[in-house]
Design an enzyme around this catalytic site. Structure first.
Site, PDB file in Angstrom:
ATOM      1  N   GLU A  16      16.148  20.744  13.333  1.00 39.97           N
ATOM      2  CA  GLU A  16      17.030  21.691  12.636  1.00 39.97           C
ATOM      3  C   GLU A  16      17.831  21.009  11.526  1.00 39.97           C
ATOM      4  OE1 GLU A  16      16.795  21.250  15.845  1.00 39.97           O
ATOM      5  OE2 GLU A  16      16.564  23.165  16.896  1.00 39.97           O
ATOM      6  N   LYS A  18      17.098  18.349   9.716  1.00 45.15           N
ATOM      7  CA  LYS A  18      16.238  18.087   8.551  1.00 45.15           C
ATOM      8  C   LYS A  18      16.127  19.336   7.693  1.00 45.15           C
ATOM      9  CE  LYS A  18      11.330  17.668   7.552  1.00 45.15           C
ATOM     10  NZ  LYS A  18      11.201  16.454   6.782  1.00 45.15           N
ATOM     11  N   ILE A 441      -6.823   1.900  -4.335  1.00 40.98           N
ATOM     12  CA  ILE A 441      -6.499   1.459  -2.982  1.00 40.98           C
ATOM     13  C   ILE A 441      -7.042   2.400  -1.913  1.00 40.98           C
ATOM     14  CG2 ILE A 441      -4.574   0.740  -1.490  1.00 40.98           C
ATOM     15  CD1 ILE A 441      -5.164  -1.057  -3.933  1.00 40.98           C
ATOM     16  N   TRP A 571       2.553   1.365  14.160  1.00 37.21           N
ATOM     17  CA  TRP A 571       3.047   2.705  13.849  1.00 37.21           C
ATOM     18  C   TRP A 571       2.786   3.710  14.965  1.00 37.21           C
ATOM     19  CZ3 TRP A 571       1.469   2.857   7.918  1.00 37.21           C
ATOM     20  CH2 TRP A 571       2.290   1.960   7.228  1.00 37.21           C
ATOM     21  N   GLU A 615       5.910  -6.231   8.957  1.00 42.78           N
ATOM     22  CA  GLU A 615       7.030  -5.628   9.674  1.00 42.78           C
ATOM     23  C   GLU A 615       6.939  -5.834  11.186  1.00 42.78           C
ATOM     24  OE1 GLU A 615       6.216  -1.642   8.172  1.00 42.78           O
ATOM     25  OE2 GLU A 615       6.121  -0.984  10.247  1.00 42.78           O
ATOM     26  N   HIS A 651      -5.381  -4.594   2.288  1.00 44.66           N
ATOM     27  CA  HIS A 651      -4.323  -4.141   1.388  1.00 44.66           C
ATOM     28  C   HIS A 651      -2.994  -4.178   2.120  1.00 44.66           C
ATOM     29  CE1 HIS A 651      -1.899  -1.725  -1.245  1.00 44.66           C
ATOM     30  NE2 HIS A 651      -1.657  -0.907  -0.236  1.00 44.66           N
ATOM     31  N   CYS A 653       1.226  -3.334   1.234  1.00 44.28           N
ATOM     32  CA  CYS A 653       2.104  -2.933   0.134  1.00 44.28           C
ATOM     33  C   CYS A 653       3.465  -3.567   0.181  1.00 44.28           C
ATOM     34  CB  CYS A 653       2.224  -1.451  -0.021  1.00 44.28           C
ATOM     35  SG  CYS A 653       1.609  -0.480   1.308  1.00 44.28           S
ATOM     36  N   HIS A 704       4.620   4.578  -7.040  1.00 46.98           N
ATOM     37  CA  HIS A 704       5.715   5.352  -6.449  1.00 46.98           C
ATOM     38  C   HIS A 704       6.415   6.229  -7.477  1.00 46.98           C
ATOM     39  CE1 HIS A 704       4.960   1.910  -3.838  1.00 46.98           C
ATOM     40  NE2 HIS A 704       5.120   2.803  -2.885  1.00 46.98           N
TER      41      HIS A 704
HETATM   42  N1  GLN Z   1      -5.835   3.249   1.904  1.00 43.21           N
HETATM   43  C1  GLN Z   1      -4.529   3.796   2.004  1.00 43.21           C
HETATM   44  C2  GLN Z   1      -4.274   4.756   0.850  1.00 43.21           C
HETATM   45  O1  GLN Z   1      -4.748   4.517  -0.189  1.00 43.21           O
HETATM   46  C3  GLN Z   1      -3.469   2.714   2.007  1.00 43.21           C
HETATM   47  C4  GLN Z   1      -2.099   3.274   2.252  1.00 43.21           C
HETATM   48  C5  GLN Z   1      -1.006   2.232   2.426  1.00 43.21           C
HETATM   49  O2  GLN Z   1      -1.127   1.118   2.019  1.00 43.21           O
HETATM   50  N2  GLN Z   1       0.098   2.588   3.018  1.00 43.21           N
HETATM   51  O3  GLN Z   1      -3.572   5.734   0.975  1.00 43.21           O
HETATM   52 ZN    ZN Z   2      -0.119   0.383   0.121  1.00 42.75          ZN
END
Ligand code: GLN
Ligand code: ZN
Length: 768
Positions: A16, A18, A441, A571, A615, A651, A653, A704
């Site tokens: 609620e 949010k 990516i 996660w 993390e 990958h 980030c 982003h």
């Molecule tokens: N392969 C994923 C994408 O392109 C990688 C996402 C991420 O790094 N959080 O969405």
């Molecule tokens: Zn990423």
């Protein structure tokens, strides 16, 4: 003996809060309406705790956005860039501006930085300090919340972030001082605040000092002692509760035991090994608050084990104990009862406890310890015992085949056939890519249409057939687009995926999903982590169909796209009946099977994303090596099944590779794509200093933001990279997946990206 918790979830049972906050942002509701909804949530939380039988109920554990931001405003720790705004907007809008930035009426102010709250998936807003930092007591939410609860007949225990943790989780925004030195200016404001609370009639105050779970310098330790000694002298009559959580006290144990406080809260989920030592050395009259019910997981408490621990404590401390959650319940979902008609199998449900159930457990543990059980309680306890017996024997959890595969793992399973230099030669020959190969990516924009059709399909409002042909259409146009603009290594676009972990969790045995198991990630963002309850295995291939389909449409290489074992682990809500390392290896084997199937299907490049590897680092440095060893190895298990010619990408980030670059290299991916654009390639330095041996795709633009980078700036970044790295090792790509972007900016940005790679090739061939 008393029951308490360190904090309650606050997003509302059905999110609620949010919804209300987001409506307020959209100017659909007024501040008063928002505050009324907030106040209803608080009331409900308090009354509900009282009803269940929690003796000491916290207040100020509520927040409209973040408890650290609340504290910053209470202490008037407002960065300069917001000060002008202070006179122009209401207090609540200033608050949200600090949380989210402010772009309106000629203002363009960036938000406070956000970072992870210790090793949880909750993010807080980082306090910013300047050298001449002043603190002042601002309008006090802490007092008003106390009053609010008092009106309901509940005398709460206000929760404050302890002064040292508050400073230590912040950041200096200028050189020439250390934030800990600000304590002399901060402490008087805390004293004022506590005075106010005392005047209100408060008797218990909880100081959250989770920083005691981290490595402290001698100076910081001395500062703890001095600070609490001063506070004690000022307030001899108040009951000071000092709460440590998220770890053991370790080398801060003696310090903590010497602090002049009345109640010491310890995290027994993570620090049980220390209990004996605490029992020997703790002052007799000091109360020990046992953080025995896990506040950041969803598993039922093991009563047998807990009662044994509590009895041991009673033998030393008598009645001088509190029974509590290990940390704030902020990190667990609201109520398992909401899942009754959800998707969690019955058998799994009996092993779970969300916040409401955890409150009941805490009360039940106290009753058991006091020998004060009613018939219904005895039934509950029996059910708890039975659940654990079932858990040990459950065929849903335990899979002999999986356990066997784990047992027979050898080092060879985490090694590629040849070393990188040899693989590189074979891959160059097999893949025939140009210099500065371009790629993305993985994900492409998840348009409204993509999201809505996926949702319809999930709700069975769209047939499998129609959904599949929709996906085929999306993939086809994505492949065409990539070919048209001239990318070298293509992706299928991930249109079928809602979330990079959920997608795999839904396809693996050992996972289940709740319907309302939301927890706050930051502000109004909530996540519903998959529940990893049992041995993990893969029955069918998970990504081959769409990857193969995409590959059938092009002569260029299409990259397979997987989420790595550490990220899937990190996660999710992870089972606590075996070491995380073992669970991670199980996931790694499932991913390995997928990698093998992709290779078999003719896919020559496979990316295994591991954005969460950093993390997962433990809070104390001394525990890093052990974690990194199994985490890196799990990645290698998932990747090492392929032949030399097949190219493995990874990958990540979130940057800051400084401390762990050797481990990143040890993952031995043929190519790593990373985020570097926001720092103008500075983040590459660590790869250069370390002489990172394998290929690298330093992200050349920031996904982003919708901003389209121009050819020149990408080329400049690539030039920088060429000065730092061997050119034959450089890839050209954005810094993360494109799923949050729209098509127009994606097209424009990728066109420029390809153009700059071409320019690079030309200028290099001109110089040869
Ligand atoms: N392969 C994923 C994408 O392109 C990688 C996402 C991420 O790094 N959080 O969405
Ligand atoms: Zn990423």
């Amino acid at each position: 003996m008393k029951t308490t918790i360190l904090g309650h979830p606050r997003i509302g049972e059905k999110r609620e809060l949010k919804k209300a906050i987001e409506s307020y942002w959209k100017e659909n509701i007024e501040e008063t309406t928002l505050l009324k909804i907030a106040s209803d949530i608080k009331k409900k939380n308090w009354l509900h705790q009282k009803e269940i039988g929690i003796d000491i109920i916290p207040s100020n554990d509520f927040s409209l956005y973040d408890q650290v931001l609340d504290m910053s405003l209470t202490l008037n720790c407002i960065p300069k860039r917001f000060r002008e705004l202070k006179n122009k907007v209401s207090f609540i809008d200033l608050y949200f501006a600090m949380a989210r930035g402010f772009q309106k009426d000629n203002f363009d102010i960036v938000a406070l930085e956000m970072t992870k709250w210790f090793d949880t998936n909750y993010h807080y807003l980082v306090p910013e300090f300047e050298k001449a930092q002043k603190f002042e007591l601002n309008s006090c939410k802490i007092v008003s919340e106390y009053r609010e609860a008092l009106k309901e007949g509940i005398k709460t225990k206000p929760v404050l972030i302890g002064p040292l943790t508050y400073l230590l989780i912040g950041k200096e925004k200028e050189n020439g001082f250390h934030r800990i030195d600000l304590i002399d200016r901060l402490l008087p404001v805390y004293i004022k605040l506590i005075e106010e609370l005392q005047n209100e009639g408060v008797t218990n105050i909880q100081f959250d000092e989770p920083y005691l779970s981290l490595n402290l310098t001698d100076k910081e330790r001395a500062c703890y002692l001095e600070t609490y000694t001063i506070l004690r002298a000022k307030f001899p009559k108040l009951t000071f509760v000092l709460a440590n959580y998220f770890g053991d006290l370790n080398d801060n144990l003696n310090l903590t035991l010497s602090l002049p406080i009345d109640v010491l809260h310890v995290d027994l989920v993570r620090g049980l090994d220390e209990l004996d030592s605490i029992l020997i050395h703790q002052k007799k009259e000091q109360i020990l608050s046992l953080g025995i019910v896990d506040g950041r997981n969803i598993w039922k408490n093991n009563f047998n084990a807990s009662i044994e621990i509590i009895n041991k404590v009673i033998a030393v401390k008598g009645d001088n104990i509190w029974i509590s959650s290990s940390c704030s319940l902020l990190h667990s979902p609201y109520d398992l009862e909401n899942e009754r008609e959800g998707s969690i199998p019955e058998e799994v449900t009996q092993w779970l406890a969300f916040t409401k159930q955890k409150l009941q457990e805490i009360v039940l543990l106290k009753k058991t310890a006091q020998n004060n059980l009613q018939a219904s309680d005895i039934k509950e306890i029996e059910a708890n015992k039975l659940a654990f017996i079932n858990k040990n024997n459950s065929t849903l959890i335990h899979n002999k085949k999986v356990k066997h595969r784990i047992n027979v793992l050898t080092q060879a399973d985490s090694l590629r056939k040849s070393i990188f230099v040899e693989r590189q030669i074979k891959q160059k020959a097999a893949l025939q890519l140009p210099l500065f190969p371009t790629t993305t990516i993985g994900s492409f924009p998840q348009t409204k249409e993509v999201r809505s059709l996926r949702l319809k399909y999930r709700k069975h409002q769209l047939s499998e057939e129609k959904y599949n042909s929709f996906l085929e259409k999306e993939i086809t146009s994505a492949i065409q687009f990539q070919e048209n603009i001239g990318l070298d290594v293509l992706v299928h676009g991930e249109f079928e995926r809602n979330d990079m972990v959920e997608y795999f969790g839904e396809r693996l045995a050992g996972f289940t999903f709740s319907s309302f198991g939301w927890v706050q990630s930051y502000g109004t963002r909530c996540v519903k982590p998959p529940i990893l309850f049992g041995d993990v295995s893969r029955e069918n291939s998970m990504t081959v169909k769409w990857t193969e389909y995409a590959q059938s449409l092009s002569k260029k290489h299409v990259k397979g796209m997987l989420t790595g074992p550490v990220t899937i682990l990190q996660w999710s809500f992870v089972r606590d009946d075996q070491p995380r390392a073992e669970t991670c290896n199980q996931i790694a084997l499932a991913i390995r099977d997928e990698v093998a199937d992709l290779e078999k299907a003719g896919i020559k490049i496979i990316q295994i994303d591991e954005p969460a590897i950093r993390e997962g680092l433990p809070l104390r440095k001394s525990n890093w090596a052990a974690y990194l060893k199994w985490a890196v190895n799990a990645f290698k298990i998932s990747a090492s099944v392929v032949k030399d010619e097949t190219q493995i990408h990874t990958h990540m980030c979130y940057s800051e590779f400084n401390d762990i670059i050797a481990n990143i290299a040890a993952m031995d991916a043929d190519v790593i794509t990373i985020e570097t654009s926001r720092s103008e390639m500075e983040l590459l330095d660590v790869f250069v200093d370390f002489k990172y041996p394998n290929e690298i795709g330093p992200g050349v633009y920031d996904i982003h933001s919708p901003r389209v980078p121009n050819v020149n700036e990408i080329e400049n970044l690539l030039m920088k990279a060429t000065n730092l790295l061997p050119q034959e090792n450089i890839w050209v790509n954005p810094d993360c997946g494109l799923k949050t972007r729209d098509w127009p900016e994606t097209i424009a940005a990728l066109e420029n990206l390809v153009a700059s790679a071409k320019l690079m090739r030309e200028s290099l061939s001109a110089t040869v």
